[in-house]
Design a protein around this motif. Structure first.
Motif, PDB file in Angstrom:
ATOM      1  N   LEU A  23       0.822  -1.206   0.000  1.00 32.60           N
ATOM      2  CA  LEU A  23       0.000   0.000   0.000  1.00 32.60           C
ATOM      3  C   LEU A  23       0.860   1.262   0.000  1.00 32.60           C
ATOM      4  CD1 LEU A  23      -3.089   0.379   0.107  1.00 32.60           C
ATOM      5  CD2 LEU A  23      -2.853   0.773   2.551  1.00 32.60           C
ATOM      6  N   TYR A  24       1.849   1.288   0.890  1.00 32.97           N
ATOM      7  CA  TYR A  24       2.709   2.468   0.988  1.00 32.97           C
ATOM      8  C   TYR A  24       3.547   2.642  -0.265  1.00 32.97           C
ATOM      9  CZ  TYR A  24       1.736   3.289   5.955  1.00 32.97           C
ATOM     10  OH  TYR A  24       1.134   3.583   7.150  1.00 32.97           O
ATOM     11  N   VAL A  26       3.016   1.405  -3.446  1.00 30.39           N
ATOM     12  CA  VAL A  26       2.277   1.650  -4.686  1.00 30.39           C
ATOM     13  C   VAL A  26       1.497   2.963  -4.649  1.00 30.39           C
ATOM     14  CG1 VAL A  26       0.490   0.746  -6.234  1.00 30.39           C
ATOM     15  CG2 VAL A  26       2.138  -0.805  -5.179  1.00 30.39           C
ATOM     16  N   PHE A  27       0.935   3.292  -3.472  1.00 27.78           N
ATOM     17  CA  PHE A  27       0.054   4.456  -3.426  1.00 27.78           C
ATOM     18  C   PHE A  27       0.618   5.648  -2.671  1.00 27.78           C
ATOM     19  CE2 PHE A  27      -2.827   0.855  -4.161  1.00 27.78           C
ATOM     20  CZ  PHE A  27      -3.376   1.283  -5.357  1.00 27.78           C
ATOM     21  N   LEU A  28       1.812   5.520  -2.148  1.00 25.35           N
ATOM     22  CA  LEU A  28       2.380   6.648  -1.429  1.00 25.35           C
ATOM     23  C   LEU A  28       3.750   7.024  -1.991  1.00 25.35           C
ATOM     24  CD1 LEU A  28       1.568   8.341   1.142  1.00 25.35           C
ATOM     25  CD2 LEU A  28       3.145   6.895   2.392  1.00 25.35           C
TER      26      LEU A  28
END
Lengths: 285, 378, 286
Positions: A23-24, A26-28
């Motif tokens: 999550l971190y 790919v999206f952050l």
């Protein structure tokens, strides 16, 4: 007790930490990297950007007086807000840390509650309070200090007051933590050695709460410098901060490269101010 | 459950240790390393059926690591663990059938005492009514018949300790493991629980491994004691063995009050030695091991109550100087110094003969049951 | 050094006597301090109290005689489709985001506390990453990502909210898990419980209050957010704070006061619930 309870703990750890890592990443991390990279690309009115490397965006920001003023204002306002939040926040944190536990919970809650209502609610509260038919103007007229309502909105001091109000809780909690974690015997120890209360505070309590001060200040500075809503609603045309500029550049003029460059300047300045602050505070030890 | 081993596992059983009918549990060259540092071993331990075996040692000696390896909470880097001849080295804790009592008891705070004790039985899918009777019987055994519906925080430390014991015992484990179970109790209760624990253990005849750093506990409760130091076994034996015949300098110093004096072996006849402790002073001693011939260096181990203080005219080795005198009420403890500058302690009854002896005065000493430990073993 | 030597090393006159001050300054100071604290509380709470007061206004004005208080602006809120649908949308978004952030937060916290060992502090700091970057940077980057990848806009909004909630859920649940004695889990394990049974029967019941307050806390954060929604909300998916923001950019009406009062009441109730569960301080631990 430390042990690897499972015989194969490494795969377990990997499986448990995978969702957050993905999550971190790919999206952050990747999108932020990509966004900041766009600041080095050329503007195009038809597309997001032209894939041509350039430093024009930065050159424009640093040479144009309009943008330089905004950068300067943003950091001046952030510094003032941080300073006042620190003074007020320390007072509240010190008060709470020296408090009997029965009341502490309630008074603590009164500080957390505004925080939880969100930025919009609190900013709106200031509009109601300071508007032309607001309580402050009514009071001023009632006391005969002014004859007609004065324009309290759309001024820089109002933005600063509201931002201090919004940021205060972020300052209180780190300082409170550092104060309550101090050995409670230190103050009586200093006083038996002959130090008066004020002296004890400046020689013992304050230096030991340094970590809380640094944490709180860094948090408040970062959050203030990135504000959009509060200066927009309370400052009107008279106050423009970097956040608003990014908002306008990207959502109104669709100039992604320039907007990204402003964001990059914001981030770089924030981090350098914070790291300078951390270094200074550490050296002071 | 896996208490009855699957066929596959049975075929992998190594028969090592199985021939030794007495050994329920065998630790075969167990080593535990963290990175490059060796925390334990290699360690060999044989646990006999029905005995209470104590792992004794200072903190960090590896005793708790050993216990966790036995329980399956820590996996050994090397070596093998055999339970009744079956290799359980890589078996996970739920299938090991060990009852472990933790130092802080580790009771489930959200469950009643009855539910705490029933937990292991539920995991074994024991029928409900059987669980009820077994839990009740277990609570009677540990002397707490009326607490089943209470929560752990409503009990005293001593009561919690008994519940933890009951929880570990109710599953009828093949081995009971006790990790410093008494260290969180106050001194008085600790002494009482020692006897009680030992009594329950003997009544049930359950093989028990007990970890402690307290030598009084170890001596009072154990059939055998394993003395450990920095990850290795120093000595194995009965409590009497350890007290009377320490094999190493560490064993001598860790157990009881001991004074150590270095010297040279000048005579040897069987186990009996004569040791020169400097300036020609000769002390008779008994060797703890073979191979301490004439001319070898030795450490004499004495205990304060085994040194007799002699004054002029009495039969003793003269030339000792009183370095310190501590009046203890019924006894007086003297620190004596040999002419060679080595110190040892001597405890005498508080009688008139010794009352007026002051630091600085010259006296003699007679050593009884002095043990000689080779220097190489220290 | 023996005590008599110590005394002779410092002759008696080496220390100046500490003289008691003539007036008790500390009492004056304490009074000033109390006044300052009271003033700060007024400062903190006034903007919220004034909103609650204004919400009962009988007309367009924000100030009025309290005897004329009315509920007409609450009525107006319920009659306004745009605000009601924004409110509903915010609740739905906050529910989805907070449940996701709590589930991922639990899994992450469990991994950090039980499996990372000495690297635990690093893990915990990395988990705080979204809190260390300005929220507008997160939402702008996600907006840019939307232009490049076929992600539904709703998904981007949810992801953005999950990202800003995660530091809080991870920190809160980590604190809860650290309060659970690892020996209690090990005890269940040696008594024959599998890893899954230990989690279900021992760990989860013990951290349930912490998990629930993390969920509520995440809901509050998501519900109050403006910066993520400012860039990522679009037609048909406007959150309440954005709806309010675009409304008060043009005009101020007590209907906003009514809506925000509802929000304040809801948040106070949630806050009290967290306080009952674990104490707000634990939940706030950053």
């Amino acid at each position: 007790m430390t042990q690897e309870k499972g015989h194969r703990s490494a795969p377990f750890a990997a499986a448990l930490l995978a969702p957050v890592s993905i999550l971190y990443l790919v999206f952050l991390i990747v999108p932020i990297g990509y966004f900041l990279a766009v600041s080095f690309l050329k503007y195009s009115p038809e597309r997001l950007y032209l894939p041509e490397l350039t430093t024009d965006n930065y050159r424009r920001l640093l040479s144009d007086g309009y943008y330089r003023q905004i950068i300067y204002d943003t950091f001046r306002i952030s510094a003032i807000v941080t300073l006042f939040s620190l003074i007020f926040g320390y007072t509240l944190a010190y008060f709470l840390s020296r408090m009997k536990s029965a009341w502490r919970g309630i008074l603590m809650f009164l500080i957390i509650a505004p925080l939880m209502t969100g930025v919009i609610v609190r900013t709106y509260g200031w509009i109601v309070l300071l508007g032309s038919d607001g309580l402050v103007n009514r009071l001023l007229i009632g006391l005969g200090l002014v004859s007609s309502p004065i324009g309290l909105l759309n001024t820089e001091p109002t933005v600063i007051v509201a931002l201090v109000h919004i940021m205060l809780p972020y300052m209180v909690f780190p300082i409170f933590s550092s104060l309550v974690s101090q050995d409670p015997h230190l103050v009586p120890a200093a006083s038996t050695l002959g130090a008066r209360p004020l002296r004890t505070f400046f020689e013992v309590t304050l230096p030991l709460s340094r970590s809380g001060i640094v944490m709180g200040s860094a948090l408040v500075f970062t959050l203030t410098a990135g504000s959009i809503v509060t200066p927009e609603l309370l400052g009107g045309r008279n106050v423009t901060m970097l956040g608003q500029t990014i908002y306008q550049l990207i959502l109104s003029t669709f100039n992604w490269p320039l907007g990204a460059a402003v964001a990059a300047i914001l981030v770089v300045c924030q981090f350098s101010v914070i790291s300078l602050y951390f270094r200074k505070m550490r050296r002071a030890y | 459950m896996l208490l009855s081993a699957p066929v596959l596992r049975r075929s992998l059983v190594r028969l090592k240790g199985f021939n030794d009918v007495q050994s329920v549990l065998t630790l075969d060259k167990i080593v535990k390393r963290y990175g490059t540092t060796t925390a334990l071993g290699p360690v060999d331990i044989q646990v006999k059926k029905g005995e209470l075996l104590t792992l004794l040692g200072p903190s960090g000696c590896g005793k708790t690591t050993t216990l966790h390896i036995i329980a399956g909470l820590t996996r050994p880097t090397e070596g093998q663990l055999l339970l009744s001849g079956r290799d359980i080295t890589s078996l996970a804790p739920p299938y090991r059938d060990m009852g472990l009592v933790f130092q802080n008891y580790a009771l489930f705070p959200h469950r009643t005492i009855g539910q705490n004790i029933a937990f292991g039985l539920r995991m074994r899918k024991v029928p409900k009514d059987e669980i009820t009777t077994r839990v009740r019987r277990m609570l009677e055994i540990v002397g707490l018949p009326n607490v089943a519906d209470r929560f752990p925080h409503q009990l005293s430390g001593g009561q919690r300790q008994r519940v933890a014991l009951a929880r570990a015992l109710v599953i009828e484990p093949s081995i009971l493991l006790l990790d410093e179970p008494l260290s969180n109790l106050d001194a008085l209760l600790r002494k009482k629980m020692r006897l009680e624990l030992r009594e329950i253990q003997q009544r049930l005849g359950i093989t028990t491994i007990f970890v402690t750093h307290d030598q009084d506990e170890a001596f009072e409760m154990s059939d055998r004691v394993i003395l450990m130091n920095s990850g290795n076994i120093e000595q194995v034996g009965s409590p009497e063995d350890l007290y009377d015949r320490p094999q190493t300098r560490f064993a001598a110093q860790f157990i009881g009050e001991a004074s150590l004096i270095e010297g040279d072996v000048v005579e040897r006849e069987g186990e009996d030695l004569v040791v020169d402790i400097g300036h020609g002073l000769l002390v008779p001693a008994r060797a703890v091991t073979a191979g301490m011939g004439r001319g070898t260096r030795a450490i004499l181990m004495t205990r304060p109550e085994r040194v007799e203080l002699t004054i002029a005219g009495e039969d003793g080795i003269a030339g000792m100087r009183i370095a310190k005198r501590v009046f203890q009420g019924e006894r007086i403890l003297f620190d004596l110094e040999t002419p060679g500058g080595q110190n040892f302690q001597c405890s005498v009854p508080s009688i008139e003969k010794y009352r007026d002896l002051k630091p600085g005065q010259q006296v003699g000493a007679r050593f009884q049951e002095c043990r000689a430990i080779p220097v190489s073993r220290s | 050094m023996p005590i008599d030597q110590l005394a002779s090393a410092n002759p008696p006159h080496a220390n100046r006597a500490i003289v008691e001050p003539a007036i008790d300054l500390s009492r004056v100071g304490r009074l000033l301090f109390t006044v300052a604290v009271a003033a700060l509380y007024v400062f903190l709470l006034a903007p919220l109290l004034i909103v609650i007061y204004a919400s009962f206004s009988p007309d367009q004005a924000n100030t009025y005689d309290i005897s004329r208080a009315s509920l007409r602006w609450y009525r107006a809120f319920l009659d306004s489709d745009s605000f009601v649908s924004a409110f509903k949308f915010s609740v739905m978004l906050a529910l989805i985001a907070s449940v996701l952030a709590t589930v991922i937060g639990f899994v992450t916290a469990y991994g950090i506390v039980r499996f990372l060992g000495k690297k635990r502090e690093i893990g915990r700091s990395l988990a705080m990453l979204p809190m260390m970057v300005p929220h507008i940077l997160i939402s702008l980057s996600l907006l840019l990502l939307l232009t490049q990848l076929p992600i539904p806009e709703m998904a981007a909004l949810v992801i953005g909210h999950v990202l800003i909630c995660l530091p809080f859920t991870i920190a809160g649940i980590t604190a809860s898990l650290e309060g659970v004695d690892a020996d209690v889990e090990a005890a269940a394990y040696t008594l024959g419980a599998s890893r899954w049974v230990v989690l279900r029967e021992v760990t989860l019941p013990l951290v349930a209050p912490g998990v629930l307050s993390a969920l509520i806390f995440a809901f509050i954060i998501s519900f109050g957010d403006v910066y993520i929604a400012l860039f990522l909300s679009g037609p048909g998916m406007t959150t309440l704070p954005i709806e309010i923001f675009s409304y008060i950019q043009w005009e101020s009406s007590p209907v906003i006061a009514a809506i925000t009062t509802v929000q304040i009441v809801m948040i106070v109730l949630f806050g009290l619930l967290i306080e009952r569960l674990v104490g707000l301080r634990t939940a706030m631990r950053l």
